[in-house]
Design a protein around this motif. Structure first.
Motif, PDB file in Angstrom:
ATOM      1  N   VAL A  61     -16.251 -24.119  -2.303  1.00 47.68           N
ATOM      2  CA  VAL A  61     -16.836 -25.185  -1.490  1.00 47.68           C
ATOM      3  C   VAL A  61     -16.454 -26.560  -2.054  1.00 47.68           C
ATOM      4  CG1 VAL A  61     -18.999 -26.267  -0.765  1.00 47.68           C
ATOM      5  CG2 VAL A  61     -18.757 -23.790  -0.650  1.00 47.68           C
ATOM      6  N   ILE A  62     -16.589 -26.719  -3.371  1.00 49.97           N
ATOM      7  CA  ILE A  62     -16.332 -28.022  -3.990  1.00 49.97           C
ATOM      8  C   ILE A  62     -14.864 -28.415  -3.890  1.00 49.97           C
ATOM      9  CG2 ILE A  62     -16.406 -29.348  -6.132  1.00 49.97           C
ATOM     10  CD1 ILE A  62     -19.145 -28.821  -4.938  1.00 49.97           C
ATOM     11  N   PHE A  63     -13.975 -27.464  -4.163  1.00 53.74           N
ATOM     12  CA  PHE A  63     -12.567 -27.827  -4.286  1.00 53.74           C
ATOM     13  C   PHE A  63     -11.727 -27.520  -3.049  1.00 53.74           C
ATOM     14  CE2 PHE A  63     -13.888 -27.228  -8.774  1.00 53.74           C
ATOM     15  CZ  PHE A  63     -13.660 -28.527  -9.193  1.00 53.74           C
ATOM     16  N   LEU A  64     -12.286 -26.848  -2.062  1.00 46.85           N
ATOM     17  CA  LEU A  64     -11.561 -26.609  -0.817  1.00 46.85           C
ATOM     18  C   LEU A  64     -12.245 -27.268   0.381  1.00 46.85           C
ATOM     19  CD1 LEU A  64     -10.406 -22.878  -1.133  1.00 46.85           C
ATOM     20  CD2 LEU A  64      -9.103 -24.960  -1.581  1.00 46.85           C
ATOM     21  N   VAL A  65     -13.561 -27.091   0.488  1.00 46.95           N
ATOM     22  CA  VAL A  65     -14.271 -27.648   1.640  1.00 46.95           C
ATOM     23  C   VAL A  65     -14.420 -29.157   1.517  1.00 46.95           C
ATOM     24  CG1 VAL A  65     -16.444 -27.638   2.926  1.00 46.95           C
ATOM     25  CG2 VAL A  65     -15.487 -25.489   2.090  1.00 46.95           C
ATOM     26  N   LEU A  66     -14.750 -29.656   0.308  1.00 44.61           N
ATOM     27  CA  LEU A  66     -14.942 -31.099   0.144  1.00 44.61           C
ATOM     28  C   LEU A  66     -13.696 -31.902   0.522  1.00 44.61           C
ATOM     29  CD1 LEU A  66     -16.608 -33.520  -0.701  1.00 44.61           C
ATOM     30  CD2 LEU A  66     -15.976 -33.077  -3.085  1.00 44.61           C
ATOM     31  N   PRO A  67     -12.488 -31.517   0.078  1.00 43.68           N
ATOM     32  CA  PRO A  67     -11.309 -32.259   0.540  1.00 43.68           C
ATOM     33  C   PRO A  67     -11.150 -32.238   2.060  1.00 43.68           C
ATOM     34  CG  PRO A  67     -10.750 -30.917  -1.359  1.00 43.68           C
ATOM     35  CD  PRO A  67     -12.133 -30.509  -0.943  1.00 43.68           C
ATOM     36  N   ILE A  68     -11.495 -31.118   2.685  1.00 42.82           N
ATOM     37  CA  ILE A  68     -11.412 -31.046   4.145  1.00 42.82           C
ATOM     38  C   ILE A  68     -12.386 -32.027   4.789  1.00 42.82           C
ATOM     39  CG2 ILE A  68     -11.850 -29.552   6.145  1.00 42.82           C
ATOM     40  CD1 ILE A  68     -10.829 -27.213   4.449  1.00 42.82           C
ATOM     41  N   LEU A  69     -13.611 -32.108   4.236  1.00 44.38           N
ATOM     42  CA  LEU A  69     -14.600 -33.045   4.767  1.00 44.38           C
ATOM     43  C   LEU A  69     -14.117 -34.488   4.627  1.00 44.38           C
ATOM     44  CD1 LEU A  69     -17.931 -31.496   3.406  1.00 44.38           C
ATOM     45  CD2 LEU A  69     -17.025 -31.361   5.728  1.00 44.38           C
ATOM     46  N   VAL A  70     -13.502 -34.801   3.476  1.00 44.71           N
ATOM     47  CA  VAL A  70     -12.988 -36.154   3.266  1.00 44.71           C
ATOM     48  C   VAL A  70     -11.872 -36.466   4.261  1.00 44.71           C
ATOM     49  CG1 VAL A  70     -11.779 -37.658   1.643  1.00 44.71           C
ATOM     50  CG2 VAL A  70     -13.658 -36.221   0.841  1.00 44.71           C
ATOM     51  N   LEU A  71     -10.986 -35.503   4.478  1.00 50.14           N
ATOM     52  CA  LEU A  71      -9.897 -35.714   5.442  1.00 50.14           C
ATOM     53  C   LEU A  71     -10.437 -35.893   6.859  1.00 50.14           C
ATOM     54  CD1 LEU A  71      -7.249 -33.139   4.140  1.00 50.14           C
ATOM     55  CD2 LEU A  71      -7.142 -35.628   4.009  1.00 50.14           C
ATOM     56  N   ILE A  72     -11.470 -35.098   7.210  1.00 51.44           N
ATOM     57  CA  ILE A  72     -12.094 -35.253   8.527  1.00 51.44           C
ATOM     58  C   ILE A  72     -12.659 -36.658   8.685  1.00 51.44           C
ATOM     59  CG2 ILE A  72     -14.063 -34.547   9.948  1.00 51.44           C
ATOM     60  CD1 ILE A  72     -13.640 -31.701   8.944  1.00 51.44           C
ATOM     61  N   ASP A  73     -13.370 -37.115   7.656  1.00 47.82           N
ATOM     62  CA  ASP A  73     -13.990 -38.439   7.716  1.00 47.82           C
ATOM     63  C   ASP A  73     -12.940 -39.539   7.808  1.00 47.82           C
ATOM     64  OD1 ASP A  73     -16.018 -40.222   7.850  1.00 47.82           O
ATOM     65  OD2 ASP A  73     -16.916 -39.724   5.926  1.00 47.82           O
ATOM     66  N   LEU A  74     -11.862 -39.411   7.032  1.00 49.49           N
ATOM     67  CA  LEU A  74     -10.802 -40.409   7.082  1.00 49.49           C
ATOM     68  C   LEU A  74     -10.139 -40.454   8.460  1.00 49.49           C
ATOM     69  CD1 LEU A  74      -9.085 -39.876   3.601  1.00 49.49           C
ATOM     70  CD2 LEU A  74     -10.344 -41.906   4.348  1.00 49.49           C
ATOM     71  N   ARG A  75      -9.921 -39.278   9.041  1.00 51.40           N
ATOM     72  CA  ARG A  75      -9.281 -39.221  10.351  1.00 51.40           C
ATOM     73  C   ARG A  75     -10.179 -39.823  11.431  1.00 51.40           C
ATOM     74  NH1 ARG A  75      -5.142 -40.235  13.215  1.00 51.40           N
ATOM     75  NH2 ARG A  75      -4.880 -38.908  15.070  1.00 51.40           N
ATOM     76  N   VAL A  76     -11.455 -39.510  11.367  1.00 47.10           N
ATOM     77  CA  VAL A  76     -12.401 -40.076  12.336  1.00 47.10           C
ATOM     78  C   VAL A  76     -12.451 -41.591  12.193  1.00 47.10           C
ATOM     79  CG1 VAL A  76     -14.841 -40.209  12.971  1.00 47.10           C
ATOM     80  CG2 VAL A  76     -13.796 -37.999  12.513  1.00 47.10           C
ATOM     81  N   SER A  77     -12.449 -42.076  10.949  1.00 42.37           N
ATOM     82  CA  SER A  77     -12.472 -43.526  10.713  1.00 42.37           C
ATOM     83  C   SER A  77     -11.242 -44.196  11.309  1.00 42.37           C
ATOM     84  CB  SER A  77     -12.549 -43.808   9.211  1.00 42.37           C
ATOM     85  OG  SER A  77     -13.729 -43.270   8.656  1.00 42.37           O
ATOM     86  N   GLU A  78     -10.083 -43.555  11.163  1.00 38.86           N
ATOM     87  CA  GLU A  78      -8.858 -44.117  11.730  1.00 38.86           C
ATOM     88  C   GLU A  78      -8.939 -44.193  13.246  1.00 38.86           C
ATOM     89  OE1 GLU A  78      -5.680 -41.711  10.350  1.00 38.86           O
ATOM     90  OE2 GLU A  78      -5.813 -42.385   8.250  1.00 38.86           O
ATOM     91  N   ILE A  79      -9.469 -43.140  13.854  1.00 38.39           N
ATOM     92  CA  ILE A  79      -9.583 -43.114  15.313  1.00 38.39           C
ATOM     93  C   ILE A  79     -10.544 -44.197  15.803  1.00 38.39           C
ATOM     94  CG2 ILE A  79     -10.371 -41.738  17.282  1.00 38.39           C
ATOM     95  CD1 ILE A  79      -9.406 -39.247  15.773  1.00 38.39           C
ATOM     96  N   VAL A  80     -11.687 -44.327  15.109  1.00 39.03           N
ATOM     97  CA  VAL A  80     -12.686 -45.329  15.509  1.00 39.03           C
ATOM     98  C   VAL A  80     -12.118 -46.736  15.352  1.00 39.03           C
ATOM     99  CG1 VAL A  80     -14.943 -46.306  14.955  1.00 39.03           C
ATOM    100  CG2 VAL A  80     -14.630 -43.834  14.962  1.00 39.03           C
ATOM    101  N   VAL A  81     -11.427 -47.013  14.231  1.00 38.62           N
ATOM    102  CA  VAL A  81     -10.848 -48.343  14.012  1.00 38.62           C
ATOM    103  C   VAL A  81      -9.771 -48.646  15.048  1.00 38.62           C
ATOM    104  CG1 VAL A  81      -9.461 -49.729  12.409  1.00 38.62           C
ATOM    105  CG2 VAL A  81     -11.391 -48.392  11.559  1.00 38.62           C
ATOM    106  N   SER A  82      -8.948 -47.638  15.386  1.00 31.79           N
ATOM    107  CA  SER A  82      -7.883 -47.850  16.376  1.00 31.79           C
ATOM    108  C   SER A  82      -8.429 -48.126  17.768  1.00 31.79           C
ATOM    109  CB  SER A  82      -6.956 -46.634  16.414  1.00 31.79           C
ATOM    110  OG  SER A  82      -7.667 -45.490  16.868  1.00 31.79           O
ATOM    111  N   SER A  83      -9.672 -47.723  18.001  1.00 31.68           N
ATOM    112  CA  SER A  83     -10.294 -47.992  19.312  1.00 31.68           C
ATOM    113  C   SER A  83     -10.869 -49.398  19.393  1.00 31.68           C
ATOM    114  CB  SER A  83     -11.388 -46.964  19.587  1.00 31.68           C
ATOM    115  OG  SER A  83     -12.465 -47.134  18.684  1.00 31.68           O
ATOM    116  N   GLY A  84     -10.773 -50.155  18.298  1.00 27.37           N
ATOM    117  CA  GLY A  84     -11.218 -51.537  18.317  1.00 27.37           C
ATOM    118  C   GLY A  84     -12.551 -51.795  17.652  1.00 27.37           C
TER     119      GLY A  84
END
Length: 375
Positions: A61-84
């Protein structure tokens, strides 16, 4: 600012060497866990998981799931910022909502009662994701790291979700349900023992057995509630408190309680050696190498074939750099025919120790009955 925001800060600002160093370390740890997932795949099909198996699930969970959660959050942030949208609180909220949805989507998979290891992994993933977003990130905001979260218009809903999550973590029926998924055999025995105990709460042996099953099911708080049904001056309460303390990593207290249990009247031979070995194990875990060695020696005086005492003594000798003495103990253990399998017997073999204590209790009760009859 949540963990993904911290990652973004590291990767986009001046600490380039540190950022890439952390990225390489995270990648190496994730790769190591993927390799271990293959090399230790036998854990995935076990019906009864031990502490090592559950620790392995947490590691995934710590070393496989946590990186996935961080990547999900980063991707969502990029999408939200690109929408203005530029508001930091809104960006953080969107990432959090997606992660919460990710956690809630996994819950139905637990309802179909998957294999114990998969249930453990999914349960830990859900608990970790919810804890990260409902507890850790708000705590970071309150500490002044990313205060934009405090301006979240859904702060009341967030607070209610946090309280609900913390309540579920401690709610006995929820814990019993999850234990049934991850420890099916022990949970079945616990349910049967509870049904008997409700009609025989005065029976110390049955109360002790129920408490020990609670401990084996990972429900230490529920086990502690049974102590009020035991006489605090008898061996049953002393042993149960010692085991709970060890499982809660209060090793100094566990050591004292195991020693105290070994000093009850009638405790001798293998049972005394087992309890002193458990005390030695607790002392070693607490960093008391000399005290641990003395307790091992005392245990072996009562039972020369006490595997836990010998293996703890080997660990002490190795910690002291005394390889010759450690090798000698191993040779003696081999000569005695010991199999060196300490799984599920640290600090004690719970089932065997319970049977010895129950037999001792029944023997003492028989003696008391005979004395009363003579009078």
């Amino acid at each position: 600012m949540n963990l993904s925001a911290l990652v973004h800060e590291l990767l986009t600002h001046h600490s380039t060497a540190i950022a890439w160093g952390l990225a390489i370390l995270a990648f190496a740890l994730a790769a190591d866990n993927l390799v271990r997932l293959y090399t230790e795949r036998h854990r995935l099909v076990k019906e009864e998981l031990n502490d090592d198996d559950r620790a392995f699930a947490w590691r995934l969970v710590i070393f496989l799931v946590l990186p996935i959660l961080v990547l999900i959050d980063l991707r969502v942030s990029e999408i939200v910022v690109s929408s203005g949208i530029k508001d930091g609180g809104t960006i953080a909220l969107c990432g959090e909502m997606v992660q919460l949805i990710f956690a809630f989507v996994l819950v139905p998979a637990l309802l179909v009662r998957p294999h114990p290891f998969l249930a453990t992994f999914l349960g830990y993933t859900v608990a970790f994701t919810l804890g990260l977003n409902l507890v850790l990130n708000p705590a970071m905001a309150l500490a002044g790291v990313g205060t934009e979260r405090l301006n979240n218009p859904f702060i009341i809903v967030h607070s209610l979700l946090t309280l609900t999550f913390l309540f579920c973590l401690r709610y006995s029926p929820v814990r019993f349900w999850f234990s049934g998924l991850t420890r099916p055999q022990i949970s079945k025995e616990l349910a049967q023992s509870l049904a008997l105990w409700k009609d025989q709460k005065h029976d110390p042996n049955l109360t002790l057995r129920t408490g020990l099953l609670y401990v084996r099911a990972g429900m230490n708080r529920q086990a502690r509630t049974l102590l009020k049904h035991l006489d605090t001056t008898n061996i049953h309460a002393s042993f149960l408190k010692a085991l709970i303390s060890f499982r809660q990593r209060r090793y100094a207290q566990a050591k004292e309680l195991f020693v105290q249990t070994s000093e009850f009247q009638g405790v001798d031979g293998e049972l005394k050696a087992t309890l002193l070995a458990a005390a030695a194990c607790s002392a070693f875990a607490n960093g008391e190498t000399i005290n641990s060695l003395n307790l091992c020696d005392r245990a072996l005086e009562f039972e020369d074939a006490c595997l836990t005492a010998r293996m703890v003594r080997v660990d002490v000798y190795l910690a002291q750099g005394k390889k010759a003495q450690a090798a000698q103990d191993i040779m003696v253990a081999m000569h005695l025919g010991l199999n060196f399998d300490l799984k599920d017997t640290v600090p004690v073999d719970i089932e065997q120790t319970y049977m010895q204590i129950a037999a001792l209790s029944k023997q003492a009760q028989t003696v008391r009955s005979q004395v009363l009859l003579k009078k």
